[in-house]
Design a protein around this motif. Structure first.
Motif, PDB file in Angstrom:
ATOM      1  N   TRP A  57     -18.615   9.467  11.972  1.00  0.00           N
ATOM      2  CA  TRP A  57     -17.914  10.694  11.591  1.00  0.00           C
ATOM      3  C   TRP A  57     -17.087  10.431  10.336  1.00  0.00           C
ATOM      4  CZ3 TRP A  57     -12.368  11.095  12.322  1.00  0.00           C
ATOM      5  CH2 TRP A  57     -11.784   9.952  12.883  1.00  0.00           C
ATOM      6  N   GLY A  58     -16.664  11.525   9.679  1.00  0.00           N
ATOM      7  CA  GLY A  58     -15.838  11.373   8.489  1.00  0.00           C
ATOM      8  C   GLY A  58     -16.648  11.372   7.195  1.00  0.00           C
ATOM      9  N   ILE A  59     -15.937  11.480   6.076  1.00  0.00           N
ATOM     10  CA  ILE A  59     -16.560  11.738   4.781  1.00  0.00           C
ATOM     11  C   ILE A  59     -17.487  10.610   4.306  1.00  0.00           C
ATOM     12  CG2 ILE A  59     -14.608  10.897   3.430  1.00  0.00           C
ATOM     13  CD1 ILE A  59     -16.966  13.859   2.568  1.00  0.00           C
ATOM     14  N   ASP A  60     -17.134   9.352   4.537  1.00  0.00           N
ATOM     15  CA  ASP A  60     -17.997   8.268   4.045  1.00  0.00           C
ATOM     16  C   ASP A  60     -19.340   8.262   4.778  1.00  0.00           C
ATOM     17  OD1 ASP A  60     -16.076   5.655   2.560  1.00  0.00           O
ATOM     18  OD2 ASP A  60     -15.528   7.747   2.803  1.00  0.00           O
ATOM     19  N   GLU A  61     -19.308   8.581   6.065  1.00  0.00           N
ATOM     20  CA  GLU A  61     -20.562   8.661   6.824  1.00  0.00           C
ATOM     21  C   GLU A  61     -21.365   9.894   6.393  1.00  0.00           C
ATOM     22  OE1 GLU A  61     -19.888   5.107   9.001  1.00  0.00           O
ATOM     23  OE2 GLU A  61     -21.678   6.336   8.571  1.00  0.00           O
ATOM     24  N   LEU A  62     -20.666  11.005   6.135  1.00  0.00           N
ATOM     25  CA  LEU A  62     -21.364  12.220   5.677  1.00  0.00           C
ATOM     26  C   LEU A  62     -22.090  11.956   4.357  1.00  0.00           C
ATOM     27  CD1 LEU A  62     -18.613  14.907   6.446  1.00  0.00           C
ATOM     28  CD2 LEU A  62     -20.897  14.826   7.485  1.00  0.00           C
ATOM     29  N   LEU A  63     -21.424  11.219   3.458  1.00  0.00           N
ATOM     30  CA  LEU A  63     -22.010  10.979   2.124  1.00  0.00           C
ATOM     31  C   LEU A  63     -23.144   9.963   2.171  1.00  0.00           C
ATOM     32  CD1 LEU A  63     -18.738  10.960  -0.007  1.00  0.00           C
ATOM     33  CD2 LEU A  63     -20.630  12.590  -0.229  1.00  0.00           C
ATOM     34  N   THR A  64     -23.105   9.017   3.137  1.00  0.00           N
ATOM     35  CA  THR A  64     -24.141   7.974   3.170  1.00  0.00           C
ATOM     36  C   THR A  64     -25.218   8.290   4.208  1.00  0.00           C
ATOM     37  OG1 THR A  64     -22.707   6.724   4.674  1.00  0.00           O
ATOM     38  CG2 THR A  64     -22.624   6.139   2.328  1.00  0.00           C
ATOM     39  N   TYR A  65     -25.374   9.573   4.523  1.00  0.00           N
ATOM     40  CA  TYR A  65     -26.416  10.062   5.427  1.00  0.00           C
ATOM     41  C   TYR A  65     -27.760   9.753   4.781  1.00  0.00           C
ATOM     42  CZ  TYR A  65     -28.878  13.780   8.182  1.00  0.00           C
ATOM     43  OH  TYR A  65     -29.701  14.507   9.016  1.00  0.00           O
ATOM     44  N   HIS A  66     -28.783   9.325   5.534  1.00  0.00           N
ATOM     45  CA  HIS A  66     -30.018   8.877   4.885  1.00  0.00           C
ATOM     46  C   HIS A  66     -30.713   9.977   4.087  1.00  0.00           C
ATOM     47  CE1 HIS A  66     -33.089  10.361   7.829  1.00  0.00           C
ATOM     48  NE2 HIS A  66     -32.190  10.104   8.757  1.00  0.00           N
ATOM     49  N   TYR A  67     -30.471  11.257   4.433  1.00  0.00           N
ATOM     50  CA  TYR A  67     -31.016  12.335   3.603  1.00  0.00           C
ATOM     51  C   TYR A  67     -30.451  12.235   2.175  1.00  0.00           C
ATOM     52  CZ  TYR A  67     -32.526  15.026   7.845  1.00  0.00           C
ATOM     53  OH  TYR A  67     -33.107  15.473   9.034  1.00  0.00           O
ATOM     54  N   LEU A  68     -29.130  11.882   2.054  1.00  0.00           N
ATOM     55  CA  LEU A  68     -28.498  11.802   0.729  1.00  0.00           C
ATOM     56  C   LEU A  68     -28.886  10.507   0.021  1.00  0.00           C
ATOM     57  CD1 LEU A  68     -24.973  13.281   1.536  1.00  0.00           C
ATOM     58  CD2 LEU A  68     -26.893  14.398   0.428  1.00  0.00           C
ATOM     59  N   GLU A  69     -29.102   9.464   0.807  1.00  0.00           N
ATOM     60  CA  GLU A  69     -29.543   8.194   0.187  1.00  0.00           C
ATOM     61  C   GLU A  69     -30.906   8.410  -0.481  1.00  0.00           C
ATOM     62  OE1 GLU A  69     -27.200   4.960   3.028  1.00  0.00           O
ATOM     63  OE2 GLU A  69     -29.181   5.707   3.671  1.00  0.00           O
ATOM     64  N   ALA A  70     -31.780   9.153   0.200  1.00  0.00           N
ATOM     65  CA  ALA A  70     -33.104   9.436  -0.400  1.00  0.00           C
ATOM     66  C   ALA A  70     -32.925  10.159  -1.732  1.00  0.00           C
ATOM     67  CB  ALA A  70     -33.930  10.289   0.569  1.00  0.00           C
ATOM     68  N   GLU A  71     -31.961  11.117  -1.759  1.00  0.00           N
ATOM     69  CA  GLU A  71     -31.738  11.895  -2.992  1.00  0.00           C
ATOM     70  C   GLU A  71     -31.033  11.045  -4.058  1.00  0.00           C
ATOM     71  OE1 GLU A  71     -31.378  15.869  -0.196  1.00  0.00           O
ATOM     72  OE2 GLU A  71     -30.031  15.752  -1.943  1.00  0.00           O
ATOM     73  N   LEU A  72     -30.171  10.103  -3.623  1.00  0.00           N
ATOM     74  CA  LEU A  72     -29.501   9.212  -4.584  1.00  0.00           C
ATOM     75  C   LEU A  72     -30.520   8.438  -5.400  1.00  0.00           C
ATOM     76  CD1 LEU A  72     -26.960   7.568  -5.646  1.00  0.00           C
ATOM     77  CD2 LEU A  72     -27.610   5.879  -3.903  1.00  0.00           C
ATOM     78  N   ILE A 106     -26.967  21.183  -4.967  1.00  0.00           N
ATOM     79  CA  ILE A 106     -27.708  22.391  -4.575  1.00  0.00           C
ATOM     80  C   ILE A 106     -28.750  22.121  -3.494  1.00  0.00           C
ATOM     81  CG2 ILE A 106     -27.398  23.742  -6.693  1.00  0.00           C
ATOM     82  CD1 ILE A 106     -30.086  22.678  -7.676  1.00  0.00           C
ATOM     83  N   SER A 107     -29.021  20.836  -3.171  1.00  0.00           N
ATOM     84  CA  SER A 107     -30.000  20.566  -2.107  1.00  0.00           C
ATOM     85  C   SER A 107     -29.387  20.926  -0.757  1.00  0.00           C
ATOM     86  CB  SER A 107     -30.389  19.081  -2.103  1.00  0.00           C
ATOM     87  OG  SER A 107     -29.301  18.308  -1.598  1.00  0.00           O
ATOM     88  N   GLU A 108     -30.227  21.102   0.265  1.00  0.00           N
ATOM     89  CA  GLU A 108     -29.735  21.481   1.600  1.00  0.00           C
ATOM     90  C   GLU A 108     -28.726  20.466   2.105  1.00  0.00           C
ATOM     91  OE1 GLU A 108     -29.669  21.507   5.991  1.00  0.00           O
ATOM     92  OE2 GLU A 108     -30.588  19.955   4.725  1.00  0.00           O
ATOM     93  N   ALA A 109     -29.031  19.180   1.904  1.00  0.00           N
ATOM     94  CA  ALA A 109     -28.168  18.117   2.450  1.00  0.00           C
ATOM     95  C   ALA A 109     -26.858  18.000   1.686  1.00  0.00           C
ATOM     96  CB  ALA A 109     -28.922  16.791   2.446  1.00  0.00           C
ATOM     97  N   THR A 110     -26.882  18.145   0.359  1.00  0.00           N
ATOM     98  CA  THR A 110     -25.621  18.036  -0.397  1.00  0.00           C
ATOM     99  C   THR A 110     -24.765  19.282  -0.156  1.00  0.00           C
ATOM    100  OG1 THR A 110     -26.815  18.885  -2.343  1.00  0.00           O
ATOM    101  CG2 THR A 110     -26.437  16.506  -2.243  1.00  0.00           C
TER     102      THR A 110
END
Ligand code: FIX
Ligand code: ZN
Length: 435
Positions: A57-72, A106-110
């Protein structure tokens, strides 16, 4: 005795709920009822607070979600190898800068992360990260969990619990405390998909199994499932399966499924959830983000539903091309419950397409969505998206029903939404009033 088809049979025909709605009233009634009905989230990777170390939980986990890692990795020159050497907060910093500052989210995950910050009235601009970190640091998990579920409009969530996971299994063996809003699921991927790598873990827990699942292995697997069912009180058993999944099959997977898992599900009166169509680790360099999709041959599912009529199957398919087939199969087998728009299907444009055809072919006899949340606060945006996407679809179906000659009442809408997001799950999973 003729039943008056044109009159609603919903019990509340005398109250406001029974008054036929004019076409312009339908959309707002649907939206109100969607937002006021608490849902059951039938598939998540969330954990009850007593599983503290496993709860993300929390912002660091939200940002390092694997959906966002793929987009990174699509928008940054960082190599996966270097990314994995960074600390969690350094990874979060990099993803925030790359996907939220240097690019528009603008992506669904971001967009999802923005929606969570907005839900907590936190800033969403370039300097959002610092303030969000301060906010989440101040939260206490025991009170934060029910608050987040309330904000997401959920009465309860269903976890994903792996009895062979080296981090999770000891928590159960030491008697992890249950929580009235978190229900367990017995997840069987290690047994059904990677037996060769994991049979020893069963042996270590005291079950006489071997690499070929021969001898007493099948009855020992059944004993293992019965013991863990007593320990976890799961609401169903589950497994994700590759796009190459076949049934019947002489493979270890086919044998364990036919002779151990299905009989145990039947004996324990538990449905089996099959999530079909994942191509695991097509790019292992990006870890959880490295899984992909493949079109499956759903004849395997057809064979299961036909040959095991007294077993109940929940099914979600990962490939867009399999969605229509799943709907058709559900019309053939009432021991099959389609659920959710899984993973790469969980994008509003595709959720809309899938949900429209499911309503047209199955009425309200399916479970439209699950969140698959891995981080607690994700349920806030994933369910807000679902309510936002489904409102016009449901309203359109009621408008057409009314146009076709059957007036629609709030009572009708409430009954259907309750069925879609609660009672289908409750009846299918013996959840009952505790859900
Ligand atoms: O197999 C699953 O339950 C999948 O949902 C996960 O493995 C996947 O990584 C995920 O998080 C999808 O949203
Ligand atoms: Zn999942």
């Amino acid at each position: 005795m003729t039943t008056d088809l044109l009159k609603s049979s919903s019990p509340s025909s005398i109250s406001a709920d029974g008054v036929p709605l004019a076409a312009p009233q339908i959309f707002s009634a649907v939206r109100e009822i969607l937002s006021s009905t608490p849902f059951i989230d039938i598939h998540t990777h969330l954990f009850a607070p007593s599983f503290a170390d496993l709860s993300l939980w929390g912002i660091d986990e939200l940002l390092t979600y694997h959906y966002l890692e793929a987009e990174l990795f699509r928008s940054s020159d960082v190599t996966p190898e270097h990314y994995w050497t960074l600390s969690k907060s350094q990874q979060a910093d990099l993803i925030c800068r790359t996907l939220f500052v240097e690019n528009s989210p603008i992506s669904e995950a971001t967009r999802g992360v923005i929606a969570v910050l907005h839900a907590f009235q936190l800033p969403t601009g370039d300097s959002a990260l610092a303030e969000a970190r301060t906010f989440f640091k101040q939260q206490n998990l025991e009170s934060h969990v029910p608050r987040v579920l309330q904000m997401a409009g959920l009465s309860s969530v269903i976890m994903t619990n792996d009895p062979l996971d080296p981090a999770e299994a000891p928590l159960w063996l030491n008697g992890a405390a249950s929580h009235h809003q978190f229900h367990a699921v017995l997840r069987l991927d290690r047994i059904l998909n990677t037996w060769q790598q994991h049979w020893q873990a069963l042996a270590t827990q005291g079950y006489a199994v071997d690499a070929h699942a021969s001898g007493k292995s099948i009855s020992e697997v059944r004993r293992f499932l019965a013991d863990w069912a007593k320990r976890m009180r799961p609401v169903y058993m589950a497994c994700s399966l590759p796009d190459t999944f076949e049934f019947p099959s002489d493979s270890l997977n086919g044998l364990l499924l036919r002779d151990a898992v299905l009989p145990s599900c039947h004996e324990l009166k538990l449905p089996l959830s099959l999530m079909i169509g994942v191509r695991k680790q097509v790019n292992p360099r990006i870890r959880l983000a490295g899984d992909a999709v493949g079109r499956a041959n759903l004849i395997a599912l057809e064979n299961l539903c036909r040959d095991f009529p007294s077993n109940r199957f929940l099914a979600s398919v990962l490939s867009r091309e399999n969605q229509h087939e799943l709907c058709v199969l559900a019309r053939k087998f009432n021991n099959l419950m389609p659920f959710g728009c899984w993973w790469f299907m969980n994008n509003p444009s595709i959720v809309e397409e899938i949900t429209r055809e499911r309503i047209e072919m199955l009425g309200a006899s399916f479970i439209p969505q699950h969140s698959d949340a891995r981080v607690l606060e994700q349920v806030i945006y994933k369910w807000a998206n679902t309510r936002r996407t489904l409102a016009p679809i449901l309203a359109e179906n009621y408008r057409l029903l009314s146009e076709d000659g059957r007036p629609v009442t709030r009572g009708d809408i409430q009954r259907d939404i309750t069925r879609l997001f609660r009672s289908n799950a409750e009846s299918w999973m013996n959840l009952g009033p505790r859900a």
